[in-house]
Design a protein around this motif. Structure first.
Motif, PDB file in Angstrom:
ATOM      1  N   SER A  41       0.863  -1.182   0.000  1.00 19.29           N
ATOM      2  CA  SER A  41       0.000   0.000   0.000  1.00 19.29           C
ATOM      3  C   SER A  41       0.896   1.227   0.000  1.00 19.29           C
ATOM      4  O   SER A  41       2.104   1.116   0.210  1.00 19.29           O
ATOM      5  N   ALA A  42       0.263   2.379  -0.120  1.00 18.19           N
ATOM      6  CA  ALA A  42       1.005   3.634   0.014  1.00 18.19           C
ATOM      7  C   ALA A  42       1.447   3.780   1.465  1.00 18.19           C
ATOM      8  O   ALA A  42       0.815   3.248   2.371  1.00 18.19           O
ATOM      9  N   THR A  47      -2.518   8.058   1.077  1.00 19.23           N
ATOM     10  CA  THR A  47      -3.714   8.119   0.207  1.00 19.23           C
ATOM     11  C   THR A  47      -4.727   9.121   0.759  1.00 19.23           C
ATOM     12  O   THR A  47      -5.301   9.906   0.002  1.00 19.23           O
ATOM     13  N   GLU A  74       1.392   4.413  -4.100  1.00 18.11           N
ATOM     14  CA  GLU A  74       1.972   3.066  -4.121  1.00 18.11           C
ATOM     15  C   GLU A  74       3.271   3.051  -4.923  1.00 18.11           C
ATOM     16  O   GLU A  74       4.154   2.237  -4.665  1.00 18.11           O
ATOM     17  N   PHE A 136      -3.517  -1.903  -5.281  1.00 17.67           N
ATOM     18  CA  PHE A 136      -4.624  -0.940  -5.411  1.00 17.67           C
ATOM     19  C   PHE A 136      -4.780  -0.385  -6.829  1.00 17.67           C
ATOM     20  O   PHE A 136      -5.748   0.270  -7.134  1.00 17.67           O
ATOM     21  N   ARG A 152     -10.883   2.167  -2.203  1.00 15.83           N
ATOM     22  CA  ARG A 152     -10.093   2.285  -0.971  1.00 15.83           C
ATOM     23  C   ARG A 152      -9.927   0.934  -0.284  1.00 15.83           C
ATOM     24  O   ARG A 152     -10.878   0.166  -0.189  1.00 15.83           O
ATOM     25  N   GLY A 153      -8.739   0.679   0.174  1.00 14.87           N
ATOM     26  CA  GLY A 153      -8.444  -0.598   0.823  1.00 14.87           C
ATOM     27  C   GLY A 153      -8.165  -1.720  -0.166  1.00 14.87           C
ATOM     28  O   GLY A 153      -8.021  -2.879   0.211  1.00 14.87           O
ATOM     29  N   GLY A 154      -8.040  -1.355  -1.451  1.00 18.82           N
ATOM     30  CA  GLY A 154      -7.984  -2.360  -2.510  1.00 18.82           C
ATOM     31  C   GLY A 154      -6.677  -3.124  -2.659  1.00 18.82           C
ATOM     32  O   GLY A 154      -6.609  -4.076  -3.442  1.00 18.82           O
ATOM     33  N   SER A 155      -5.636  -2.756  -1.898  1.00 21.83           N
ATOM     34  CA  SER A 155      -4.375  -3.509  -2.015  1.00 21.83           C
ATOM     35  C   SER A 155      -4.540  -4.962  -1.576  1.00 21.83           C
ATOM     36  O   SER A 155      -3.850  -5.851  -2.085  1.00 21.83           O
ATOM     37  N   ASP A 156      -5.442  -5.200  -0.630  1.00 26.57           N
ATOM     38  CA  ASP A 156      -5.706  -6.595  -0.219  1.00 26.57           C
ATOM     39  C   ASP A 156      -6.177  -7.389  -1.441  1.00 26.57           C
ATOM     40  O   ASP A 156      -5.774  -8.537  -1.651  1.00 26.57           O
TER      41      ASP A 156
HETATM   42  N1  ASP Z   1      -3.601   2.997  -0.454  1.00 16.97           N
HETATM   43  C1  ASP Z   1      -4.938   2.602  -0.725  1.00 16.97           C
HETATM   44  C2  ASP Z   1      -5.880   3.136   0.348  1.00 16.97           C
HETATM   45  O1  ASP Z   1      -5.438   3.754   1.304  1.00 16.97           O
HETATM   46  C3  ASP Z   1      -5.081   1.119  -0.890  1.00 16.97           C
HETATM   47  C4  ASP Z   1      -4.804   0.309   0.344  1.00 16.97           C
HETATM   48  O2  ASP Z   1      -4.165   0.754   1.285  1.00 16.97           O
HETATM   49  O3  ASP Z   1      -5.250  -0.846   0.390  1.00 16.97           O
HETATM   50  O4  ASP Z   1      -7.062   2.972   0.238  1.00 16.97           O
END
Ligand code: ASP
Ligand code: ADP
Ligand code: MG
Length: 632
Positions: A41-42, A47, A74, A136, A152-156
């Protein structure tokens, strides 16, 4: 030697020291003889900072430009991280989504992954390099190349998709908590760590607000059988394994959009009881379902509609053989519910409907893919079948219909979703990677008196906790539309319109009360959506209301949704009653209720959300003996 995908979230790589610590961990994994793909992730809150920057320029930033902006976070972390590995003497290379070839839909800010090219990664791995991939982000290739992000949260989701595409041995999600807990430790510090959770339960929890995993990551893990574990990047504790059922064979194309439905279920052994004009005050649902539980009556779906004036409707379904007992309880308690301290405040009517059936589509990511429920409603509408009750969850959408229509409904749905109803027969849980995971056996097929039932539940419910976790979502809004005509096709039209705007809907509730206006029977429909979508949804529906002669569209953003999830609650009387009682004991009024087999959700006032979460978590005895330390 194993191929492992390791994903590290923002906090885990939030500083130079953290980057170096994580590089050490990766280095050790390689030295132990593994090939490693790292997804990052970043760094820290980068982000969030970029989103804020955009909003300083524009109230409604262009979505393509948002992707250009957010994807930079990222790119920084992967470059820095590769340098840190190289400093340790470990060959490494960073790659963006474009360089890997993570191909997505052309849907900016919420793109789904279609395909991942693996050749370049494989080549670097064979040269003993660690490949560090930007999470992400992806590219869309319809027309010109465009950078997309997954939401958002898409790195998973990037990590699990890569693990599926590379056929990795497992995927590790490293974060700032020791694993998946019974609830968010930032709100309840004595939340308890679990060793394992089923993917269905995790899908529900993630979609109901447990931010620890992106729901789409769980969806891919489930669909492709990727062994998945959530761990802390600060310790060597084993973390929490997410167990997926043995997957059906699937191609690695259209990864996140192919075949959303894998089973159909129907149950003709159900009856509905509705209580109309129940007073809207704390404790009413607790009283009703408490009494029902005391009589050992197991309820299936429960729906409490929004109030008209100061009363609600509560409807629930039970298995036909216990209908008489359930009806007797409802009739006995109705006058009690209609009085306040002995003073009669209104007449509560009890309505019984014997000839109903429940048809369900089963899969993963039902809420996250708004088109799926809309397609179910449209299919039933085309067959001229009226929907009496709707229950949605990430793993199932169910509609209650007239029993006479059940065969036609199943036939139409199996054509529309290209699934065999007979396909719903067995389901084995596959242990997720490392040993020691319980393997509950799938169980199905019951024929009850007077009805037919094809339903899957886990027979070893005793080995599955009744309530696995509790989630709170404070970012929801509720939309209600008054006086919509009660005829086939209404839900299809309404939710089809929202699906066209890619708006996911969660709790959907039709009022039980029916009012005839100009000769047309009408009901109210209410549902919850993420607050981010509220404005667009409201505008869209106001236009539709004007065009089709529906009533007023009412938006309420000051709500919170609190939910319990557990695969063991199937066939356990009294679970709902306990949840409602916990709220009643603390004078928290329930505005809406919906349930599905493995979850119960209540809408309460926004300011009571955290309190509601705490009292429910305590009521189910989920607290552990240790306090979870969370980095600031
Ligand atoms: N950097 C992105 C976010 O903050 C993706 C992630 O962290 O999963 O939403
Ligand atoms: P990352 O940056 O590593 O992806 P996130 O902030 O996205 O981390 O997710 C981890 C956070 O999820 C935790 O710090 C915790 O506050 C929150 N969380 C919410 N529900 C849960 C839960 N049931 N179990 C664990 N963490 C949870
Ligand atoms: Mg995250």
């Amino acid at each position: 030697m194993a191929l492992i995908v390791q994903k590290y979230g923002g906090t885990s790589v939030g500083s130079v020291e953290r980057v170096q610590a994580v590089a050490q961990r990766v280095y050790k994994t390689v030295k132990a003889g593994n090939s490693v793909v790292v997804v990052l992730s970043a760094m820290g809150k980068t982000t969030d900072g970029l989103v804020k920057l955009a909003h300083e320029i524009s109230q409604n930033p262009n979505r393509r430009e948002m992707d250009m902006l957010l994807s930079t976070g990222e790119q920084v972390s992967i470059a820095i991280f590769s340098m840190a590995l190289q400093e340790l003497g470990q060959p490494a290379i960073s790659l963006t989504g474009l360089q890997v070839g993570i191909v997505t839909e052309a849907e900016h800010t919420r793109a789904r992954i279609l395909h991942i090219a693996t050749d370049r990664i494989q080549r670097h791995l064979s040269q003993h390099k660690v490949v560090v991939v930007a999470g992400f982000q992806g590219i869309s290739s319809t027309g010109e190349l465009e950078i997309t992000t997954l939401g958002r949260g898409g790195s998973d989701t990037s990590a699990v998709a890569l693990a599926a595409a590379l056929r990795a041995n497992y995927c590790e999600i490293y974060t700032d908590v020791p694993g998946i807990l019974t609830t968010d430790p930032r709100l309840i510090p004595d939340a308890q760590l679990m060793d394992e959770i089923t993917s269905d339960e995790m899908l529900e929890l993630a979609s109901l607000g447990a931010k620890v995993l992106h729901p789409r990551a769980v969806e891919i893990a489930r669909n492709y059988g990727v062994p998945l574990v959530v761990r802390s990047s600060w310790t060597d504790e084993p973390g929490t394994w997410v167990m997926s059922p043995k997957p059906k064979p699937r191609l690695l194309v259209n990864l996140e959009i192919a075949q959303p439905v894998d089973e159909l279920e129907f149950d003709t052994n159900q009856a509905k009881i509705a209580l109309l004009r129940v007073p809207d005050r704390p404790g009413v649902a607790a009283r009703l379902f408490g009494e029902i539980a005391r009589q050992d009556v197991d309820v299936d779906l429960i729906i409490q509609s929004i109030h008209e004036g100061n009363t609600n409707d509560i409807a629930f379904t039970v298995m036909t053989p216990i209908l008489n007992r359930a009806e007797a309880v409802a009739l006995a308690i109705a006058p009690v519910l209609g009085s306040d301290n002995g003073v009669q405040t209104g007449e509560v009517d009890v309505m019984v409907e014997k000839n109903i059936a429940k048809v369900s589509i089963v899969g993963a990511g039902m809420i996250g893919r708004p088109g799926v429920a809309a397609k179910m409603f449209a299919t039933l509408a085309e067959a001229r079948i009226n929907i009496q009750m709707i229950s949605t969850s990430e793993v199932k959408v169910s509609c209650v219909i007239d029993v006479q229509e059940c065969d036609r409904a199943v036939a139409a749905l199996s054509r529309a979703f290209e699934v065999e109803e007979e396909g719903a027969l067995s389901r084995e849980l596959l242990a997720g990677g490392q040993g020691g995971l319980g393997v509950p056996s799938g169980d199905r097929g019951e024929r009850g008196a007077g009805g037919e039932k094809r339903i899957i539940h886990f027979s070893s419910a005793s080995s599955l906790p009744i309530v696995r976790g509790v989630a709170l979502d404070m970012k929801q809004a509720r939309l209600a539309i008054r006086q919509i005509p009660d005829r086939p096709g209404t839900a299809a039209k309404l939710f089809g319109l929202l699906a066209q705007h890619n708006i996911s809907v969660d709790m959907i509730i039709q009022s039980q009360r029916c009012r005839v206006i100009d000769g047309v029977p009408r009901r109210d429909i209410a549902f919850t959506i993420t607050r981010m979508d509220a404005e667009v949804a409201q505008k869209t529906l106001e236009q539709a209301a004007a065009e089709f002669g529906w009533g007023e569209v009412v938006l309420d953003s000051a709500i919170a949704k609190v939910s319990i999830v557990g695969a063991g609650m199937v066939k356990q009387p009294g679970v709902a009653a306990k949840m409602f009682e916990a709220l009643a004991n603390h004078h928290i009024n329930i505005q809406m209720i919906t349930t599905s087999e493995i979850k119960i959700s209540c809408v309460v006032a926004q300011e009571e959300g955290v309190k509601a979460l705490q009292v429910i978590h305590a009521a189910f005895g989920l607290a552990g003996s240790e306090r979870i330390q969370v980095p600031a």
